[in-house]
Design a protein around this motif. Structure first.
Motif, PDB file in Angstrom:
ATOM      1  N   ILE A  32      47.604  42.414  41.316  1.00  0.00           N
ATOM      2  CA  ILE A  32      47.229  43.115  40.077  1.00  0.00           C
ATOM      3  C   ILE A  32      46.190  44.143  40.520  1.00  0.00           C
ATOM      4  O   ILE A  32      45.049  43.790  40.821  1.00  0.00           O
ATOM      5  CB  ILE A  32      46.634  42.122  39.053  1.00  0.00           C
ATOM      6  CG1 ILE A  32      47.633  40.994  38.804  1.00  0.00           C
ATOM      7  CG2 ILE A  32      46.259  42.835  37.749  1.00  0.00           C
ATOM      8  CD1 ILE A  32      46.990  39.671  38.500  1.00  0.00           C
ATOM      9  N   SER A  33      46.605  45.399  40.635  1.00  0.00           N
ATOM     10  CA  SER A  33      45.713  46.400  41.231  1.00  0.00           C
ATOM     11  C   SER A  33      45.396  47.521  40.268  1.00  0.00           C
ATOM     12  O   SER A  33      46.292  48.229  39.816  1.00  0.00           O
ATOM     13  CB  SER A  33      46.342  46.990  42.492  1.00  0.00           C
ATOM     14  OG  SER A  33      46.434  45.979  43.467  1.00  0.00           O
ATOM     15  N   SER A  34      44.111  47.688  39.976  1.00  0.00           N
ATOM     16  CA  SER A  34      43.651  48.850  39.236  1.00  0.00           C
ATOM     17  C   SER A  34      43.270  49.909  40.256  1.00  0.00           C
ATOM     18  O   SER A  34      43.575  49.773  41.441  1.00  0.00           O
ATOM     19  CB  SER A  34      42.479  48.467  38.333  1.00  0.00           C
ATOM     20  OG  SER A  34      42.978  47.940  37.124  1.00  0.00           O
ATOM     21  N   LYS A  35      42.569  50.972  39.819  1.00  0.00           N
ATOM     22  CA  LYS A  35      42.295  52.112  40.692  1.00  0.00           C
ATOM     23  C   LYS A  35      41.795  51.694  42.081  1.00  0.00           C
ATOM     24  O   LYS A  35      42.354  52.056  43.089  1.00  0.00           O
ATOM     25  CB  LYS A  35      41.259  53.018  40.007  1.00  0.00           C
ATOM     26  CG  LYS A  35      41.018  54.324  40.705  1.00  0.00           C
ATOM     27  CD  LYS A  35      39.886  55.095  40.057  1.00  0.00           C
ATOM     28  CE  LYS A  35      38.563  54.475  40.415  1.00  0.00           C
ATOM     29  NZ  LYS A  35      37.418  55.026  39.712  1.00  0.00           N
ATOM     30  N   ASP A  36      40.741  50.880  42.122  1.00  0.00           N
ATOM     31  CA  ASP A  36      40.149  50.544  43.407  1.00  0.00           C
ATOM     32  C   ASP A  36      39.871  49.049  43.541  1.00  0.00           C
ATOM     33  O   ASP A  36      39.028  48.639  44.320  1.00  0.00           O
ATOM     34  CB  ASP A  36      38.847  51.356  43.574  1.00  0.00           C
ATOM     35  CG  ASP A  36      38.473  51.493  45.033  1.00  0.00           C
ATOM     36  OD1 ASP A  36      39.388  51.412  45.880  1.00  0.00           O
ATOM     37  OD2 ASP A  36      37.283  51.650  45.331  1.00  0.00           O
ATOM     38  N   SER A  37      40.543  48.240  42.731  1.00  0.00           N
ATOM     39  CA  SER A  37      40.301  46.795  42.826  1.00  0.00           C
ATOM     40  C   SER A  37      41.621  46.046  42.756  1.00  0.00           C
ATOM     41  O   SER A  37      42.601  46.559  42.222  1.00  0.00           O
ATOM     42  CB  SER A  37      39.392  46.335  41.681  1.00  0.00           C
ATOM     43  OG  SER A  37      40.044  46.527  40.447  1.00  0.00           O
ATOM     44  N   SER A  38      41.626  44.850  43.327  1.00  0.00           N
ATOM     45  CA  SER A  38      42.831  44.015  43.256  1.00  0.00           C
ATOM     46  C   SER A  38      42.455  42.583  42.946  1.00  0.00           C
ATOM     47  O   SER A  38      41.443  42.066  43.440  1.00  0.00           O
ATOM     48  CB  SER A  38      43.563  43.983  44.598  1.00  0.00           C
ATOM     49  OG  SER A  38      44.100  45.217  44.932  1.00  0.00           O
ATOM     50  N   LEU A  39      43.312  41.965  42.162  1.00  0.00           N
ATOM     51  CA  LEU A  39      43.277  40.515  41.978  1.00  0.00           C
ATOM     52  C   LEU A  39      44.597  40.028  42.554  1.00  0.00           C
ATOM     53  O   LEU A  39      45.662  40.493  42.141  1.00  0.00           O
ATOM     54  CB  LEU A  39      43.167  40.190  40.482  1.00  0.00           C
ATOM     55  CG  LEU A  39      43.333  38.722  40.094  1.00  0.00           C
ATOM     56  CD1 LEU A  39      42.217  37.855  40.671  1.00  0.00           C
ATOM     57  CD2 LEU A  39      43.333  38.571  38.563  1.00  0.00           C
ATOM     58  N   ILE A  40      44.512  39.128  43.552  1.00  0.00           N
ATOM     59  CA  ILE A  40      45.748  38.642  44.180  1.00  0.00           C
ATOM     60  C   ILE A  40      45.870  37.146  43.928  1.00  0.00           C
ATOM     61  O   ILE A  40      44.956  36.369  44.224  1.00  0.00           O
ATOM     62  CB  ILE A  40      45.755  38.945  45.702  1.00  0.00           C
ATOM     63  CG1 ILE A  40      45.598  40.460  45.924  1.00  0.00           C
ATOM     64  CG2 ILE A  40      47.041  38.435  46.340  1.00  0.00           C
ATOM     65  CD1 ILE A  40      45.472  40.862  47.381  1.00  0.00           C
ATOM     66  N   LEU A  41      47.010  36.758  43.354  1.00  0.00           N
ATOM     67  CA  LEU A  41      47.248  35.352  43.030  1.00  0.00           C
ATOM     68  C   LEU A  41      48.466  34.859  43.804  1.00  0.00           C
ATOM     69  O   LEU A  41      49.442  35.587  43.960  1.00  0.00           O
ATOM     70  CB  LEU A  41      47.501  35.185  41.527  1.00  0.00           C
ATOM     71  CG  LEU A  41      46.422  35.704  40.577  1.00  0.00           C
ATOM     72  CD1 LEU A  41      46.861  35.543  39.123  1.00  0.00           C
ATOM     73  CD2 LEU A  41      45.095  34.977  40.804  1.00  0.00           C
TER      74      LEU A  41
END
Ligand code: GLA
Length: 721
Positions: free
Chosen positions: A12-21
């Protein structure tokens, strides 16, 4: 940007961040939350070993335990001994074990039904994770939305009951995140009435740090937000994550460090005095949470959060619309006004260049003081010397907009409304009322009350050409007990919020040209749930320029300046009795949405000139303050004798400096500016002085201050063409 799914991994990636599940046989494991990663191969995987006293779901794999895995759903009862994210009473227990059974990717955002949801903006994508507990017969859906223009991800959860029996939700957080062991600090914005949103930073240690409200509103004391940051993070460096809730009611947020020094974060509706009855086939929806990440220090986090709130939460029509400079009659007259006084004030205000005239409390029923008449929203024509529309015409004729104060959620016992509907007040059978400002609250959990308020205020706004509404809320909830059953009462505080959002959603949609400002004795409901409908918030009843410094400083951490009203008031100040120079009062208020709240007709000619100069200057710097990037140069808190803040926008920058007490030092402060172009020349407005961006940032600007308390300076630079 967006959602990708590869090898059992969800990105789940926004401009400069990610949440990885990771989907590990149905368990959802959190592998990364931080700077953006597009391809992940388990480099940081928790060393899976046999931890003593940590339960294992399988006898063959002693190295796998819910106690040690990082997760986004925390279930009680199967070996995870941290705070759970969900507690549902079903059959004979509260245990749940959710397994991922499906997922979907949706273009745009999915709205949390009945609750404040962000606008999707240019481009957004939503991942829906579907989890089931086949024993409890419940489906948990987790929604994660990634946005193209920001490093913020938003999330919420829904729970559906597909058993034949009703179940009872005792806790369902909007989001939960497990993060790796590291030395963290936790920051919150807290305070009290008249000293809202002061920053508190402390080291996180083993155990739980938590904040909450059970006031029926977010409250002056705490903000529904928690920042977790590297313990060495500064304004300019370090990683941090802000968790925030788009909700104005009872909330909780916590950071729990376990015995392995890993950290669990959670935010959502407060469990205290809360339960939700979920009948067969019903769905419960949590408020939306926001997670914002930055590796650019606290200034970077501020920029990301402020931008997200401005572009995705504040009603879109107002996110890029400059706010009018206003005059409010509250501290000028309190309840003691008549038509003549109001028109004189409007006259003076229009001559000084002000743009909006706000008539505060006292215009309706027999509201001659704050003990009575709430609920009787009929215009007191005797006091106004005619109809409300006639007064509005007087103001409009002077080239100003007209604003009005209301407090729709309240009721006074002596009102006609109370005589007609005593059961509409929040109350508990056989108990006497608890009063606050001698008023009671209407029960917005009752659909009849919401319908009545919709009609009353729609009517007021339809019949009168009102441009602005100041919506006040001057007490907190007590005696919550209107339910016919215990469970109905446990549901009342959240049902109230659903009624409140239905009401403000309706009125703001019906009257899109009215600028709504939220107020609750100042900042008692200054949260993102309110901001979704009210583009502006009255940040504090404390109008003293010096007391405002930490309030405005704290507010800036997460909220955009354009959301914050700030007024110049009389000296000695009515709350603090402090005497401050007119210039300082102007400089401080100009760092928010400028307004005046004092009797302009009583000012000296010299002060009137100062007002018109301040207003004229503010109109020039307004885009910087309301749309610019903000830098906190000097923290006014914890014994500091100074404060400084800078805004940069387009080809301009403005810096405001306040020195609190006079000092005997001969070496003055040098302010190093930020965010300028090194080789560009900037001219100090009103002078011939020209400096390069590099000089202003690296050599700095030395302040030459005379003796005296509460003095300020403001520097406005424009790029030389
Ligand atoms: C609250 C508000 C004030 C003013 C009064 C009126 O205290 O915060 O700004 O509107 O109510 O009663």
């Amino acid at each position: 940007m967006g959602i990708t799914v590869k090898d059992n991994l969800f990105y789940i990636s926004s401009k400069d961040s990610s949440l990885i599940l990771e989907n590990r046989q149905g368990d959802l494991l959190l592998k990364h939350l931080g700077k953006r990663i597009t391809s992940y191969h388990f480099s940081n995987t928790v060393f899976e070993k046999d931890h003593a006293f940590s339960g294992n779901p399988s006898p063959e794999i002693r190295t796998y335990s819910y106690d040690t895995q990082r997760q986004v759903v925390g279930s009680y009862g199967f070996g995870d001994f941290r705070h759970p994210s969900i507690r549902v009473q079903h059959q004979t227990n509260e245990l749940t074990q959710f397994k991922l059974v499906d997922f979907d990717i949706i273009d745009g955002i999915v709205e949390a039904q009945g609750l404040p949801s962000p606008h999707s903006g240019e481009k957004a994508e939503t991942l829906v994770l579907v989890l089931e507990d086949s024993v409890a017969k419940l489906t948990l859906r987790l929604y994660y939305t990634a946005f193209e223009d920001t490093s913020t991800i938003t999330t919420f959860a829904t729970l559906k009951n597909w058993s034949d029996e009703e179940v009872v939700i005792h806790r369902l957080l909007s989001t939960m995140l497990d993060l790796p062991a590291k030395k963290y600090d936790v920051l919150t914005l807290q305070g009290a009435y008249a000293r809202e949103k002061t920053v508190r930073r402390q080291a996180l240690q083993q155990g739980t740090f938590s904040i909450s409200s059970n006031r029926g509103a977010s409250g002056h004391g705490q903000t529904p937000a928690l920042i977790l940051t590297d313990n060495h993070a500064t304004e300019d460096s370090g990683e941090s994550i802000a968790l925030q809730l788009l909700y104005s009611g009872n909330f909780q947020a916590f950071a729990q460090e376990n015995q392995l020094k890993e950290v669990r974060l959670g935010i959502g509706i407060n469990d205290d005095n809360f339960a939700w009855e979920l009948k067969a086939e019903e769905i419960f929806v949590t408020p939306v949470a926001m997670m914002t990440y930055s590796d650019q220090g606290l200034t970077g986090l501020t920029e990301e959060s402020q931008k997200f709130v401005q572009n995705h939460i504040i009603p879109q029509k107002y996110s890029q619309k400059e706010r009018p400079v206003l005059i409010n009659n509250w501290e000028a007259t309190y309840f003691d006004f008549n038509q003549k006084k109001l028109v004189e004030l409007a006259d003076e205000a229009s001559q000084l260049g002000l743009e909006l005239f706000v008539l505060d409390d006292g215009w309706f029923g027999n509201r001659f003081d704050d003990n009575r008449a709430l609920g009787d929203w009929t215009v007191n024509e005797e006091k106004l010397g005619g109809s409300l529309s006639a007064l509005i015409s007087e103001v409009h004729d002077r080239g100003m907009q007209f604003g009005l104060w209301v407090e729709p959620e309240m009721i006074s016992e002596d009102s006609e409304l109370y005589q007609a509907h005593p059961d509409w007040a929040i109350q508990t059978p056989e108990r006497s009322h608890t009063y606050s400002r001698n008023q009671l609250m209407l029960n917005l959990a009752n659909p009849k009350v919401v319908a009545y308020l919709k009609e009353t205020f729609h009517d007021l706004l339809t019949k009168n050409p009102i441009d602005y509404i100041k919506w006040d809320y001057n007490r907190n909830m007590t005696n919550v007990g209107n339910g016919d059953t215990y469970l109905e009462t446990q549901m009342q505080s959240h049902a109230y919020m659903l009624g409140f959002y239905e009401l403000v959603d309706y009125l703001t949609r019906q009257h899109p040209n009215v600028l709504f400002e939220s107020c609750s004795g100042g900042g008692g409901r200054n949260d993102l749930g309110a901001m979704r409908y009210f583009p502006q918030v009255w940040a504090s009843d404390n109008t003293d320029a010096i007391a405002r410094l930490p309030i405005q400083y704290g507010s800036s951490y997460l909220y955009p300046t354009i959301s914050m009203g700030a007024h110049v008031s009389a000296s000695p100040n009515h709350q603090m009795c402090r005497v401050t120079p007119f210039q300082t009062r102007g400089h401080v208020a100009m760092m928010g949405n400028l307004g005046y709240e004092l009797d302009l007709t009583k000012l000296t000619e010299e002060e009137k000139t100062l007002v018109s100069e301040q207003v004229a200057l503010y109109k020039k710097i307004r885009p910087l303050v309301q749309f610019g990037k903000q830098y906190r140069l000097i923290n006014p808190e914890q014994g500091s004798n100074e404060a400084a803040v800078q805004f940069v926008y387009d080809n301009q920058t403005v810096v405001t400096y306040v020195r609190i007490q006079s000092t005997i030092e001969t070496i003055e402060t040098t302010l190093k500016l930020k965010g300028l172009e090194t080789e560009t020349l900037y001219r100090l407005e009103g002078t011939e002085l020209v400096y390069s961006g590099a000089e202003l940032m690296y050599a700095g600007l030395t302040l030459d201050m005379p003796s005296g308390d509460y003095l300020s300076r403001q520097f406005y630079f424009v790029k030389q063409s």
